[in-house]
Design an enzyme around this catalytic site. Structure first.
Site, PDB file in Angstrom:
ATOM      1  N   GLY A   1      30.052  47.802  37.827  1.00 23.19           N
ATOM      2  CA  GLY A   1      28.995  48.565  37.164  1.00 23.19           C
ATOM      3  C   GLY A   1      27.749  47.752  36.890  1.00 23.19           C
ATOM      4  O   GLY A   1      26.624  48.186  37.187  1.00 23.19           O
ATOM      5  N   ILE A   2      27.906  46.555  36.318  1.00 18.80           N
ATOM      6  CA  ILE A   2      26.750  45.708  36.062  1.00 18.80           C
ATOM      7  C   ILE A   2      26.181  45.198  37.374  1.00 18.80           C
ATOM      8  O   ILE A   2      24.959  45.127  37.549  1.00 18.80           O
ATOM      9  CB  ILE A   2      27.127  44.544  35.123  1.00 18.80           C
TER      10      ILE A   2
ATOM     11  N   TYR B   1      40.231  34.639  29.893  1.00 16.85           N
ATOM     12  CA  TYR B   1      38.849  35.064  30.115  1.00 16.85           C
ATOM     13  C   TYR B   1      37.885  34.300  29.212  1.00 16.85           C
ATOM     14  O   TYR B   1      36.884  33.746  29.679  1.00 16.85           O
ATOM     15  CB  TYR B   1      38.743  36.559  29.869  1.00 16.85           C
TER      16      TYR B   1
ATOM     17  N   LYS C   1      35.027  31.668  30.539  1.00 14.99           N
ATOM     18  CA  LYS C   1      33.632  32.062  30.342  1.00 14.99           C
ATOM     19  C   LYS C   1      32.912  31.096  29.409  1.00 14.99           C
ATOM     20  O   LYS C   1      31.708  30.843  29.575  1.00 14.99           O
ATOM     21  CB  LYS C   1      33.550  33.490  29.811  1.00 14.99           C
TER      22      LYS C   1
ATOM     23  N   THR D   1      30.157  50.484  31.664  1.00 17.84           N
ATOM     24  CA  THR D   1      30.485  50.464  33.089  1.00 17.84           C
ATOM     25  C   THR D   1      31.556  51.515  33.372  1.00 17.84           C
ATOM     26  O   THR D   1      32.250  51.978  32.454  1.00 17.84           O
ATOM     27  CB  THR D   1      31.021  49.087  33.489  1.00 17.84           C
TER      28      THR D   1
END
Length: 249
Positions: free
Chosen positions: A13-14, A149, A153, A183
Protein backbone atom coordinates in the site's frame (compact mmCIF):
# COMPACT_ATOMS: atom_id res chain seq x y z
CA UNK A 1 15.87 14.13 -18.96
CA UNK A 2 14.03 13.08 -15.80
CA UNK A 3 15.79 11.71 -12.74
CA UNK A 4 15.00 8.19 -11.63
CA UNK A 5 14.09 6.70 -8.26
CA UNK A 6 14.22 3.08 -7.15
CA UNK A 7 11.29 2.16 -4.90
CA UNK A 8 11.44 -1.27 -3.30
CA UNK A 9 8.31 -3.01 -2.09
CA UNK A 10 6.19 -1.23 -4.67
CA UNK A 11 3.35 -3.74 -4.47
CA UNK A 12 2.36 -2.81 -0.93
CA UNK A 13 0.00 0.00 0.00
CA UNK A 14 2.69 2.52 0.91
CA UNK A 15 4.89 1.34 -1.97
CA UNK A 16 2.18 1.97 -4.57
CA UNK A 17 1.49 5.40 -3.06
CA UNK A 18 5.20 6.21 -3.24
CA UNK A 19 5.28 5.24 -6.91
CA UNK A 20 2.29 7.44 -7.67
CA UNK A 21 3.66 10.46 -5.82
CA UNK A 22 7.07 10.33 -7.51
CA UNK A 23 5.62 9.63 -10.96
CA UNK A 24 3.12 12.50 -10.62
CA UNK A 25 6.07 14.74 -9.79
CA UNK A 26 7.86 13.77 -13.02
CA UNK A 27 10.34 11.20 -11.74
CA UNK A 28 11.18 8.05 -13.71
CA UNK A 29 9.98 5.36 -11.32
CA UNK A 30 11.83 2.04 -11.14
CA UNK A 31 9.59 -0.13 -9.00
CA UNK A 32 10.51 -3.47 -7.49
CA UNK A 33 8.59 -6.33 -5.94
CA UNK A 34 8.89 -10.03 -5.25
CA UNK A 35 6.28 -10.97 -7.86
CA UNK A 36 5.32 -9.86 -11.35
CA UNK A 37 3.58 -6.50 -11.51
CA UNK A 38 0.31 -7.89 -12.87
CA UNK A 39 -1.52 -6.71 -9.76
CA UNK A 40 -0.28 -3.11 -10.06
CA UNK A 41 -1.58 -0.24 -12.14
CA UNK A 42 1.01 0.08 -14.93
CA UNK A 43 0.60 3.86 -14.80
CA UNK A 44 2.26 3.92 -11.38
CA UNK A 45 5.75 3.08 -12.67
CA UNK A 46 8.00 3.35 -15.70
CA UNK A 47 9.91 0.12 -15.14
CA UNK A 48 9.32 -2.87 -12.90
CA UNK A 49 12.00 -5.29 -11.72
CA UNK A 50 11.27 -8.49 -9.83
CA UNK A 51 13.56 -8.53 -6.81
CA UNK A 52 13.75 -10.66 -3.67
CA UNK A 53 15.59 -8.61 -1.05
CA UNK A 54 16.59 -11.67 0.95
CA UNK A 55 18.31 -13.02 -2.16
CA UNK A 56 19.95 -9.65 -2.84
CA UNK A 57 21.25 -9.63 0.74
CA UNK A 58 22.65 -13.16 0.59
CA UNK A 59 23.66 -13.75 -3.04
CA UNK A 60 26.29 -11.57 -4.75
CA UNK A 61 25.10 -12.90 -8.10
CA UNK A 62 21.50 -11.85 -7.44
CA UNK A 63 22.67 -8.43 -6.24
CA UNK A 64 24.80 -7.95 -9.34
CA UNK A 65 21.92 -8.99 -11.61
CA UNK A 66 19.60 -6.50 -9.92
CA UNK A 67 22.12 -3.72 -10.43
CA UNK A 68 22.43 -4.60 -14.12
CA UNK A 69 18.65 -4.58 -14.51
CA UNK A 70 18.45 -1.11 -12.95
CA UNK A 71 21.30 0.26 -15.05
CA UNK A 72 19.37 -0.54 -18.22
CA UNK A 73 17.21 2.45 -17.29
CA UNK A 74 19.58 4.83 -15.50
CA UNK A 75 21.68 5.68 -18.54
CA UNK A 76 18.73 7.68 -19.86
CA UNK A 77 17.37 8.62 -16.42
CA UNK A 78 20.17 9.31 -13.90
CA UNK A 79 19.55 7.81 -10.48
CA UNK A 80 18.68 10.50 -7.95
CA UNK A 81 17.02 8.57 -5.12
CA UNK A 82 16.77 5.13 -3.56
CA UNK A 83 13.73 4.47 -1.38
CA UNK A 84 14.17 1.37 0.77
CA UNK A 85 10.51 0.73 1.43
CA UNK A 86 10.24 -3.08 1.32
CA UNK A 87 10.16 -4.80 4.69
CA UNK A 88 9.21 -8.05 6.33
CA UNK A 89 7.17 -8.11 9.53
CA UNK A 90 7.40 -11.43 11.37
CA UNK A 91 5.29 -11.36 14.52
CA UNK A 92 5.78 -13.66 17.49
CA UNK A 93 6.47 -13.72 21.20
CA UNK A 94 10.04 -14.02 22.39
CA UNK A 95 9.71 -17.70 23.23
CA UNK A 96 8.22 -18.53 19.83
CA UNK A 97 10.55 -16.72 17.45
CA UNK A 98 13.21 -18.80 15.75
CA UNK A 99 16.75 -17.60 14.97
CA UNK A 100 15.93 -17.80 11.27
CA UNK A 101 13.06 -15.34 11.82
CA UNK A 102 15.56 -12.76 13.07
CA UNK A 103 18.02 -13.60 10.30
CA UNK A 104 15.42 -13.15 7.56
CA UNK A 105 14.17 -9.93 9.16
CA UNK A 106 17.69 -8.55 9.38
CA UNK A 107 18.47 -9.50 5.79
CA UNK A 108 15.40 -7.78 4.36
CA UNK A 109 15.07 -4.82 6.71
CA UNK A 110 18.73 -3.88 7.23
CA UNK A 111 21.28 -5.72 5.12
CA UNK A 112 19.47 -5.31 1.78
CA UNK A 113 19.05 -1.53 2.22
CA UNK A 114 22.74 -1.28 3.07
CA UNK A 115 23.78 -3.32 0.05
CA UNK A 116 21.54 -1.35 -2.31
CA UNK A 117 23.00 1.88 -0.97
CA UNK A 118 26.48 0.48 -1.52
CA UNK A 119 25.68 -0.74 -5.04
CA UNK A 120 24.21 2.53 -6.24
CA UNK A 121 26.49 4.87 -4.30
CA UNK A 122 28.50 6.05 -7.34
CA UNK A 123 25.34 6.87 -9.30
CA UNK A 124 23.70 8.63 -6.36
CA UNK A 125 26.88 10.57 -5.62
CA UNK A 126 27.06 11.81 -9.20
CA UNK A 127 23.55 13.28 -8.86
CA UNK A 128 23.88 14.64 -5.31
CA UNK A 129 21.14 12.17 -4.57
CA UNK A 130 19.63 10.67 -1.46
CA UNK A 131 18.64 7.44 0.23
CA UNK A 132 15.36 7.26 2.10
CA UNK A 133 14.74 4.37 4.47
CA UNK A 134 11.12 3.73 5.39
CA UNK A 135 11.24 3.00 9.10
CA UNK A 136 8.52 2.77 11.70
CA UNK A 137 7.39 4.08 15.07
CA UNK A 138 8.24 0.59 16.35
CA UNK A 139 11.86 1.67 16.33
CA UNK A 140 10.98 4.05 19.16
CA UNK A 141 7.99 2.49 20.94
CA UNK A 142 6.70 -0.99 20.30
CA UNK A 143 4.35 -3.64 21.68
CA UNK A 144 4.13 -7.36 22.31
CA UNK A 145 4.94 -9.80 19.49
CA UNK A 146 7.19 -7.32 17.66
CA UNK A 147 10.75 -8.25 18.78
CA UNK A 148 11.91 -9.26 15.28
CA UNK A 149 10.37 -6.32 13.48
CA UNK A 150 11.13 -3.64 16.08
CA UNK A 151 14.72 -4.78 16.55
CA UNK A 152 15.60 -4.82 12.86
CA UNK A 153 13.80 -1.55 12.15
CA UNK A 154 15.67 0.06 15.04
CA UNK A 155 18.84 -1.13 13.33
CA UNK A 156 17.64 0.50 10.11
CA UNK A 157 17.23 3.82 11.92
CA UNK A 158 20.77 3.45 13.25
CA UNK A 159 22.00 2.60 9.77
CA UNK A 160 20.53 5.87 8.52
CA UNK A 161 22.53 7.90 11.02
CA UNK A 162 25.74 5.94 10.44
CA UNK A 163 25.53 6.21 6.66
CA UNK A 164 24.77 9.92 6.81
CA UNK A 165 27.90 10.52 8.88
CA UNK A 166 30.06 8.21 6.78
CA UNK A 167 28.89 9.61 3.44
CA UNK A 168 28.98 13.24 4.50
CA UNK A 169 28.01 15.57 1.69
CA UNK A 170 28.08 12.89 -1.01
CA UNK A 171 24.62 11.42 -0.52
CA UNK A 172 21.92 12.40 1.96
CA UNK A 173 20.42 9.56 4.02
CA UNK A 174 17.19 9.88 6.01
CA UNK A 175 14.44 7.79 7.55
CA UNK A 176 10.70 8.34 7.29
CA UNK A 177 8.90 6.52 10.12
CA UNK A 178 5.13 6.22 9.82
CA UNK A 179 2.66 5.16 12.48
CA UNK A 180 -0.51 3.23 11.56
CA UNK A 181 -1.26 3.79 7.88
CA UNK A 182 -4.39 2.76 6.01
CA UNK A 183 -2.98 0.15 3.68
CA UNK A 184 -4.98 -2.77 2.27
CA UNK A 185 -3.14 -5.02 4.72
CA UNK A 186 -4.15 -2.93 7.72
CA UNK A 187 -7.76 -2.70 6.56
CA UNK A 188 -7.90 -6.47 6.06
CA UNK A 189 -6.64 -6.99 9.60
CA UNK A 190 -9.52 -4.94 11.00
CA UNK A 191 -12.25 -6.34 8.79
CA UNK A 192 -15.33 -6.86 10.93
CA UNK A 193 -13.70 -5.06 13.87
CA UNK A 194 -14.86 -1.43 13.60
CA UNK A 195 -14.45 -0.79 17.34
CA UNK A 196 -10.84 -1.95 17.32
CA UNK A 197 -10.12 0.13 14.23
CA UNK A 198 -11.60 3.22 15.87
CA UNK A 199 -9.60 2.58 19.03
CA UNK A 200 -6.41 2.48 16.97
CA UNK A 201 -7.34 5.70 15.23
CA UNK A 202 -8.08 7.44 18.53
CA UNK A 203 -4.76 6.30 20.01
CA UNK A 204 -3.18 8.88 17.72
CA UNK A 205 -3.63 12.42 19.08
CA UNK A 206 -4.51 13.57 15.57
CA UNK A 207 -7.54 11.29 15.88
CA UNK A 208 -7.11 9.14 12.80
CA UNK A 209 -4.88 6.76 10.87
CA UNK A 210 -2.57 8.09 8.15
CA UNK A 211 -3.52 7.96 4.50
CA UNK A 212 -0.86 6.38 2.28
CA UNK A 213 -0.68 9.57 0.23
CA UNK A 214 0.43 11.55 3.29
CA UNK A 215 3.37 9.22 3.83
CA UNK A 216 4.24 9.39 0.13
CA UNK A 217 4.26 13.18 0.09
CA UNK A 218 6.61 13.27 3.08
CA UNK A 219 8.92 10.84 1.25
CA UNK A 220 8.82 12.98 -1.87
CA UNK A 221 9.90 16.01 0.16
CA UNK A 222 12.80 14.22 1.84
CA UNK A 223 14.12 13.04 -1.55
CA UNK A 224 13.75 16.45 -3.16
CA UNK A 225 16.23 19.32 -3.28
CA UNK A 226 13.87 21.17 -0.91
CA UNK A 227 15.33 18.94 1.82
CA UNK A 228 18.92 19.61 0.76
CA UNK A 229 20.19 20.31 4.31
CA UNK A 230 18.46 17.33 5.91
CA UNK A 231 20.53 14.18 6.42
CA UNK A 232 20.89 11.63 9.20
CA UNK A 233 17.39 12.51 10.36
CA UNK A 234 14.26 10.54 11.14
CA UNK A 235 10.94 12.19 10.36
CA UNK A 236 8.20 10.58 12.43
CA UNK A 237 4.95 10.80 10.50
CA UNK A 238 3.16 9.45 13.55
CA UNK A 239 0.05 11.54 14.12
CA UNK A 240 1.48 12.40 17.53
CA UNK A 241 1.28 8.83 18.85
CA UNK A 242 4.86 8.85 20.16
CA UNK A 243 4.16 12.02 22.14
CA UNK A 244 1.25 10.54 24.08
CA UNK A 245 1.80 8.97 27.49
CA UNK A 246 -0.37 5.92 28.09
CA UNK A 247 -0.86 5.18 31.76
CA UNK A 248 -3.64 3.73 33.93
CA UNK A 249 -4.64 7.11 35.39
Amino acid sequence: MSDSVIITGAQGGIGAALCKAFKDEGWFVIATGRNAASDMDAQLFDAFIIADLNEIATSPDKAAQFKQDVEKHTDAHPLKALVNNAAIQILGRTEDLKPEDLTLSFNVNVLAPFMLTQQFLPALTAQNGSVLNIGTVHAQSTKAEFPAYATTKTAMHGLTRALAVDLGGRVRVNTLAPAATETPMLKAGFEGKPEAYQALAQAHPIGRIADVSEIAQAALFLCSDKASFITGSTLYADGGVLSRLHDPA
